[in-house]
Design a protein around this motif. Sequence first.
Motif, PDB file in Angstrom:
ATOM      1  N   UNK A 182       0.705  -1.355   0.051  1.00  0.00           N
ATOM      2  CA  UNK A 182      -0.298   0.169   0.099  1.00  0.00           C
ATOM      3  C   UNK A 182       0.711   1.378   0.116  1.00  0.00           C
ATOM      4  N   UNK A 183       1.793   1.327   0.647  1.00  0.00           N
ATOM      5  CA  UNK A 183       2.884   2.353   0.892  1.00  0.00           C
ATOM      6  C   UNK A 183       3.714   2.618  -0.344  1.00  0.00           C
ATOM      7  N   UNK A 184       3.988   1.440  -0.929  1.00  0.00           N
ATOM      8  CA  UNK A 184       4.746   1.383  -2.189  1.00  0.00           C
ATOM      9  C   UNK A 184       3.874   2.208  -3.286  1.00  0.00           C
ATOM     10  N   UNK A 185       2.694   1.886  -3.206  1.00  0.00           N
ATOM     11  CA  UNK A 185       1.701   2.260  -4.382  1.00  0.00           C
ATOM     12  C   UNK A 185       1.603   3.819  -4.264  1.00  0.00           C
ATOM     13  N   UNK A 186       1.404   4.213  -2.897  1.00  0.00           N
ATOM     14  CA  UNK A 186       1.277   5.645  -2.637  1.00  0.00           C
ATOM     15  C   UNK A 186       2.159   6.340  -2.831  1.00  0.00           C
ATOM     16  N   UNK A 187       3.532   5.635  -2.463  1.00  0.00           N
ATOM     17  CA  UNK A 187       5.009   6.578  -3.164  1.00  0.00           C
ATOM     18  C   UNK A 187       4.900   6.566  -4.527  1.00  0.00           C
ATOM     19  N   UNK A 188       4.602   5.790  -5.196  1.00  0.00           N
ATOM     20  CA  UNK A 188       4.533   5.844  -6.767  1.00  0.00           C
ATOM     21  C   UNK A 188       3.796   7.002  -7.354  1.00  0.00           C
TER      22      UNK A 188
END
Length: 247
Positions: A182-188
């Motif tokens: 979730x946080x990786x997708x948000x960062x992207x």
Amino acid sequence: MSDTPTVAVFRPGDDRSADAVALLEELGADPVPDPMLAVEATDATPRTDAEYAILTSKTGAELVSDAGWDPGETTVCAIGSATADALRDEGYAVDIVPEQFTSSGLVARLEREVDGARVEVARSDHGSEVLLDGLEAAGAYVHETILYRLVRPEGTGESAEFAAAGELEAVCFTSSLTVEHFLEAAAERGLREAALEGLAEATVGVIGSPTAETAESMGIDVDVVPDEATFDALARATLEAVRTTPK
């Protein structure tokens, strides 16, 4: 809070996501399905010379069945009721299911009987070390077979946009990896900090203490950890918290 709270759910994009959406709708929520896990099978099969074989997921149950795995006289253990049901659906007899549906719960169930025994653990590449370490500490000879890898599907992150916009009233994280993805997708999408701020205003439900620890370590305050490690229990406990706890 709206009468129909918006809840993000991160189950894999198969029948598990569809079932989760259906349950949340039945419970009066507006689901935001955003699958954070996809399965890449390794085509490995569990060893058949162990006294105990441990399966930890529905996916694992389906993969060993597809591979024609025959446990023979092996004592088959499932980490929880969902895995046990999946194994039975595939035609396997399940001998042991711990009272607590976690790695530590399974260790507690087995530790008095596995000293000197060969134990096969068949699972994903992101399994908890708690299970292996606990069994080895109990005197077992442990072998791990990686049945599948868990990766983040392309195009995920709609839930991060909802969170960043303050439009999520709750989230249901089902593993440490769903939190990380979730946080990786948000960062992207350039939304990591905004998404974290949105989660601070939402009700955060997670399955199990390892997931709670991962979330807390990444700056996410956890509000709900149900006693039973199932999505059904998570969804119900999270929505109850949404409706009874002011944010």
